[in-house]
Design a protein around this motif. Structure first.
Motif, PDB file in Angstrom:
ATOM      1  N   LEU A 269      -6.066   5.101  -1.749  1.00 59.97           N
ATOM      2  CA  LEU A 269      -4.926   5.999  -1.933  1.00 59.97           C
ATOM      3  C   LEU A 269      -4.455   6.568  -0.591  1.00 59.97           C
ATOM      4  O   LEU A 269      -3.246   6.613  -0.312  1.00 59.97           O
ATOM      5  N   LEU A 270      -5.387   6.974   0.249  1.00 62.54           N
ATOM      6  CA  LEU A 270      -5.017   7.496   1.565  1.00 62.54           C
ATOM      7  C   LEU A 270      -4.369   6.416   2.426  1.00 62.54           C
ATOM      8  O   LEU A 270      -3.411   6.677   3.160  1.00 62.54           O
ATOM      9  N   GLN A 272      -2.647   3.907   1.386  1.00 65.74           N
ATOM     10  CA  GLN A 272      -1.296   3.648   0.906  1.00 65.74           C
ATOM     11  C   GLN A 272      -0.309   4.721   1.383  1.00 65.74           C
ATOM     12  O   GLN A 272       0.842   4.435   1.690  1.00 65.74           O
ATOM     13  N   LEU A 273      -0.803   5.938   1.498  1.00 66.59           N
ATOM     14  CA  LEU A 273       0.058   7.044   1.931  1.00 66.59           C
ATOM     15  C   LEU A 273       0.274   7.041   3.440  1.00 66.59           C
ATOM     16  O   LEU A 273       1.386   7.281   3.915  1.00 66.59           O
ATOM     17  N   LEU A 274      -0.785   6.752   4.215  1.00 67.90           N
ATOM     18  CA  LEU A 274      -0.706   6.843   5.670  1.00 67.90           C
ATOM     19  C   LEU A 274      -0.357   5.517   6.335  1.00 67.90           C
ATOM     20  O   LEU A 274       0.000   5.500   7.517  1.00 67.90           O
ATOM     21  N   ARG A 275      -0.542   4.411   5.621  1.00 68.75           N
ATOM     22  CA  ARG A 275      -0.077   3.092   6.036  1.00 68.75           C
ATOM     23  C   ARG A 275      -0.896   2.414   7.137  1.00 68.75           C
ATOM     24  O   ARG A 275      -0.976   1.212   7.190  1.00 68.75           O
ATOM     25  N   ALA A 357      -2.070   3.449  -6.404  1.00 63.66           N
ATOM     26  CA  ALA A 357      -1.683   3.122  -5.026  1.00 63.66           C
ATOM     27  C   ALA A 357      -1.148   1.702  -4.945  1.00 63.66           C
ATOM     28  O   ALA A 357      -0.163   1.425  -4.237  1.00 63.66           O
ATOM     29  N   ARG A 360       2.262   1.589  -6.392  1.00 63.56           N
ATOM     30  CA  ARG A 360       3.196   2.302  -5.527  1.00 63.56           C
ATOM     31  C   ARG A 360       3.671   1.427  -4.364  1.00 63.56           C
ATOM     32  O   ARG A 360       4.697   1.715  -3.754  1.00 63.56           O
ATOM     33  N   GLU A 361       2.931   0.368  -4.072  1.00 69.67           N
ATOM     34  CA  GLU A 361       3.334  -0.536  -3.004  1.00 69.67           C
ATOM     35  C   GLU A 361       4.692  -1.176  -3.297  1.00 69.67           C
ATOM     36  O   GLU A 361       5.402  -1.594  -2.376  1.00 69.67           O
ATOM     37  N   ALA A 364       7.169   0.900  -1.536  1.00 66.42           N
ATOM     38  CA  ALA A 364       6.887   1.247  -0.128  1.00 66.42           C
ATOM     39  C   ALA A 364       7.818   0.479   0.795  1.00 66.42           C
ATOM     40  O   ALA A 364       8.213  -0.662   0.507  1.00 66.42           O
TER      41      ALA A 364
END
Length: 370
Positions: A269-270, A272-275, A357, A360-361, A364
């Protein structure tokens, strides 16, 4: 469901091959716990913490010799409390003022009549030396007990027959840290490398999609976290006297399984958020180390300052140390049913987080593909 499982397994096999080519993605989970373990040993005296002291015997008689002998006998179950490195008054005073001695114990000429021993201490950061009086009192109690003059003695009764040394406790806590940190970092690194390698677009276009790939990262990280923690375990075993009962160790490793799933899901999850995996690593490592120190890995929660105890009450990762340390060191025979239930609940949250996550991609931003 079968397609999801097949996709996760396919991603897992690919992740294993990737990690063979990219050992740097594994390194942090292996090295950080080892660094914490060695630093704790050096800074906090895991092999014993004899205090350097000066002992000035101005009486030079049988009574003062008995006191000096008591100081030499005073010890914990790990090491002696004091190491006398100076007996010259002037030199001892100079070393004390320079901070090279913890304290100077002076036995005056009239000790036989006054029953007084004078103590001079280097009082910078006094709270860090709060067991100063205890150590001196322990030595004086040994002296009084030998003379038959001790008015009261302590009947010490421990929860378990054998004490857990500081070194073994720290090694056990760092092993738990290595498992959690290894799982979270591995999952984050493997998932983030899709974006950095510009393969995320191709992954979305595959028959399985990104959600099974995210679950594959969880599977890879959970399994390989045990391998990444092996160096930490061997270091504790060979250098720190960390020799847990085999049955207790297996039980702890089994209980950690759902928690590693939860940690891996949070790592995905992190990522996916921070990339970028380089963006994920610093906060994860810092929070993990902070959790180790304030959550019960370095010292049990009741022995920590009030602020740390307050943090441990509401910080979920601290439960890992609070629940597992008693089992790991044979103070508890097993985990409670409630603890197993919480572990399963955390695992489900981790899987759900990783799946979300992956989904959610789809929304993105992309940097391009092959």
């Amino acid at each position: 469901m079968n397609e999801m499982i097949r996709g996760a397994l396919a991603a897992h096999r690919r992740n294993v091959r990737l990690l063979r080519r990219r050992p740097d993605l594994v390194a942090q989970g292996v090295l950080v716990p080892l660094v914490v373990l060695v630093l704790c040993a050096i800074l906090f005296g895991s092999w014993g913490d004899r205090w350097p002291v000066g002992v000035i015997d101005r009486a030079d008689d049988a009574r003062s010799a008995a006191i000096t002998d008591s100081l030499a006998q005073s010890r914990s179950n790990v090491d002696l409390y004091f190491e006398t490195i100076e007996d010259d008054p002037r030199a001892a005073r100079e070393m004390l003022e320079d901070g090279r001695l913890q304290l100077v114990i002076t036995i005056p000429e009239d000790v036989a009549t006054t029953n007084e021993v004078r103590i001079s201490t280097y009082n910078v950061n006094t709270d860090a030396t709060k067991n100063l009086r205890f150590r001196v009192d322990d030595a004086l109690n040994i002296h009084d007990e030998v003379r038959g003059a001790l008015p009261a003695t302590v009947d010490l009764r421990t929860v378990a027959e054998e004490d857990v040394t500081r070194a073994a406790f720290i090694a056990g806590g760092v092993l738990l840290l290595a498992l959690l940190l290894g799982s979270m970092l591995l999952a984050a690194n493997v998932f983030a490398v899709e974006e950095e390698g510009r393969t995320a677009k191709e992954l979305l276009m595959s028959p399985f999609g990104a959600a099974p790939a995210a679950l594959g990262c969880v599977l890879t990280a959970t399994l390989l976290a045990y391998l990444s923690a092996v160096p930490t375990y061997l270091t504790g075993l060979l250098l720190f006297g960390f020799t847990p009962d085999v049955g207790s160790l297996v039980l702890v490793l089994l209980f950690m399984l759902p928690l590693l799933v939860a940690a891996a899901g949070l790592g995905v999850l992190l990522a996916q958020l921070l990339r970028q995996h380089r963006a994920v690593q610093p906060p994860v490592i810092l929070v993990a180390i902070a959790t180790f120190f304030v959550g019960g890995g370095f010292v049990s929660v009741p022995g920590m300052p009030p602020t740390a105890r307050t943090i441990a009450q509401w910080w979920p990762p601290s439960r890992v140390f609070e629940w597992s340390n008693p089992v790991l060191h044979d103070f508890a025979g097993s985990y409670t049913a409630g603890q197993w239930a919480w572990g399963g609940a955390f695992a489900l949250l981790g899987v759900a987080g990783a799946y979300w996550a992956g989904r959610r991609e789809l929304a993105a931003p992309r940097r391009g593909g092959q």
